[in-house]
Design an enzyme around this catalytic site. Structure first.
Site, PDB file in Angstrom:
ATOM      1  N   TRP A 156      47.446  55.191   9.831  1.00 20.07           N
ATOM      2  CA  TRP A 156      46.333  54.266  10.021  1.00 20.07           C
ATOM      3  C   TRP A 156      46.606  52.950   9.307  1.00 20.07           C
ATOM      4  O   TRP A 156      47.479  52.870   8.437  1.00 20.07           O
ATOM      5  CB  TRP A 156      45.014  54.888   9.563  1.00 20.07           C
ATOM      6  CG  TRP A 156      44.961  55.364   8.138  1.00 20.07           C
ATOM      7  CD1 TRP A 156      45.515  56.514   7.629  1.00 20.07           C
ATOM      8  CD2 TRP A 156      44.318  54.720   7.029  1.00 20.07           C
ATOM      9  NE1 TRP A 156      45.249  56.618   6.280  1.00 20.07           N
ATOM     10  CE2 TRP A 156      44.513  55.546   5.888  1.00 20.07           C
ATOM     11  CE3 TRP A 156      43.576  53.548   6.903  1.00 20.07           C
ATOM     12  CZ2 TRP A 156      44.010  55.213   4.627  1.00 20.07           C
ATOM     13  CZ3 TRP A 156      43.058  53.212   5.651  1.00 20.07           C
ATOM     14  CH2 TRP A 156      43.278  54.051   4.541  1.00 20.07           C
ATOM     15  N   THR A 198      40.479  48.441   0.198  1.00 20.03           N
ATOM     16  CA  THR A 198      41.492  49.248   0.869  1.00 20.03           C
ATOM     17  C   THR A 198      42.746  48.431   1.128  1.00 20.03           C
ATOM     18  O   THR A 198      43.875  48.915   0.956  1.00 20.03           O
ATOM     19  CB  THR A 198      40.941  49.789   2.205  1.00 20.03           C
ATOM     20  OG1 THR A 198      39.796  50.597   1.942  1.00 20.03           O
ATOM     21  CG2 THR A 198      41.978  50.629   2.925  1.00 20.03           C
ATOM     22  N   GLU A 240      49.884  60.688   0.513  1.00 16.43           N
ATOM     23  CA  GLU A 240      49.728  59.415   1.201  1.00 16.43           C
ATOM     24  C   GLU A 240      50.856  58.490   0.775  1.00 16.43           C
ATOM     25  O   GLU A 240      51.142  58.346  -0.415  1.00 16.43           O
ATOM     26  CB  GLU A 240      48.371  58.779   0.901  1.00 16.43           C
ATOM     27  CG  GLU A 240      47.202  59.457   1.597  1.00 16.43           C
ATOM     28  CD  GLU A 240      45.905  58.709   1.414  1.00 16.43           C
ATOM     29  OE1 GLU A 240      45.272  58.367   2.422  1.00 16.43           O
ATOM     30  OE2 GLU A 240      45.524  58.460   0.256  1.00 16.43           O
ATOM     31  N   GLU A 263      39.667  68.225   0.383  1.00 17.27           N
ATOM     32  CA  GLU A 263      40.919  67.650   0.883  1.00 17.27           C
ATOM     33  C   GLU A 263      42.003  67.672  -0.181  1.00 17.27           C
ATOM     34  O   GLU A 263      41.750  67.492  -1.364  1.00 17.27           O
ATOM     35  CB  GLU A 263      40.693  66.204   1.343  1.00 17.27           C
ATOM     36  CG  GLU A 263      41.939  65.515   1.855  1.00 17.27           C
ATOM     37  CD  GLU A 263      41.685  64.098   2.341  1.00 17.27           C
ATOM     38  OE1 GLU A 263      42.611  63.265   2.225  1.00 17.27           O
ATOM     39  OE2 GLU A 263      40.565  63.822   2.824  1.00 17.27           O
TER      40      GLU A 263
END
Length: 295
Positions: free
Chosen positions: A166, A175, A62, A58
């Site tokens: 998200w 997170t 972000e 990946e």
């Protein structure tokens, strides 16, 4: 992204995010997109990704709601979806202040992914570049006889382009601390959205600046149990082609409906039976009508 009304595994109400993905894969090239992020609240994560789900290579941008004026850049090597979080290497993250709130206006983001380097740009300005020979050695890789060196932990497998949003603020504690918390769901009709004005994709192929799609011979020409050879989709076989075996879980080449006997035979039988039933019903109706008229 809207709020889900069922608590997640952490007992919190969390937003239901979404991902838009290309159906075709690319291996190296430039991808440029003009984006207005949806990260207008702590916890909301907007993402621009180049990813292969399996094995999990990946490259991404972000933007997190904790600081929507900062671009975070990442690359990952071999991190499939079922990989334990504690095993993922998060040390390849870069952070760059952009001087503007990305949720208030459009900005141009670009990922340039080449065999020997990755480069990230925002509004035409390079904010980060990583060279393959600077990445960590892969202790599990065999030595390349042509160079005498081990393979590098550098994304190299064909991948799809994805855009997503998200809710990280209502996730795990780690997170949530990263994305900002709590996510603002104070309004019952609250939604968050990422907007993509355009996407510009420039593929790179070893030895060729451009390549017609689909390439000659694309897809299987003979139906059998594999392995299948699909030209132009990778270089695992060493010649720019990808070889897949039908026995591998989750791997199936595209076969047009009119060539897929596994679908054609049952569908043909079903359609034939349907026509027979319709014909019989019509015949019975006509005979009954004729009898009524005669009487």
């Amino acid at each position: 992204m809207k709020l889900d009304h069922a608590p997640n595994s952490y007992g919190r109400l969390q937003g239901l995010g979404s991902v838009v993905s290309t159906t075709r894969f690319m291996q190296y090239g430039k991808v440029k997109a003009r984006i207005k992020t949806g990260s207008s609240s702590p916890g909301v994560v907007s993402a621009f990704i180049i990813r292969n789900e399996d094995p999990g290579d990946e490259i991404d941008f972000e933007i997190v709601g904790r600081d929507p004026s900062e671009a975070q850049t990442n690359f990952y090597y071999r991190t499939p979806p079922d990989m334990l979080t504690e095993l993922i290497d998060y040390s390849n993250t870069g952070r760059e202040p952009l001087g503007a709130n990305t949720a208030l206006g459009f900005h141009e983001y670009e990922i340039e992914w080449m065999p020997d380097y990755i480069q990230w740009k925002v509004d035409g300005r390079m904010i980060r570049r990583v060279f393959k020979n600077e990445t960590k050695d892969d202790v599990d890789s065999a030595i390349d006889p042509s160079t005498g060196q081990k393979g590098k932990k550098f994304p190299s497998t064909p991948a799809r382009i994805q855009f997503g949003i998200w809710d990280g603020g209502q996730g795990s504690n780690g997170t949530a601390a990263w994305a900002g918390s709590p996510t603002d769901w104070s309004k019952s009709d609250q939604t968050y959205e990422i907007q993509i004005d355009y996407v510009d994709i420039e593929c790179y192929y070893s030895g060729n600046e451009t390549q017609k799609w689909p390439p000659p011979g694309y897809g299987p020409t003979i139906l059998h149990d594999g392995p299948y050879n699909t030209p132009g989709l990778g270089n695992w076989s060493g010649n720019g082609d990808s070889t897949y075996n039908e026995q591998e879980p989750g791997v199936r080449p595209f076969v047009p409906f009119y060539k897929n006997y596994k679908l054609m035979i049952p569908m043909g039988c079903f359609l034939s039976l349907t026509l027979i039933i319709i014909g019989t019903v019509q015949l019975v109706k006509r005979r009954r009508l004729a009898q009524v008229r005669w009487t």
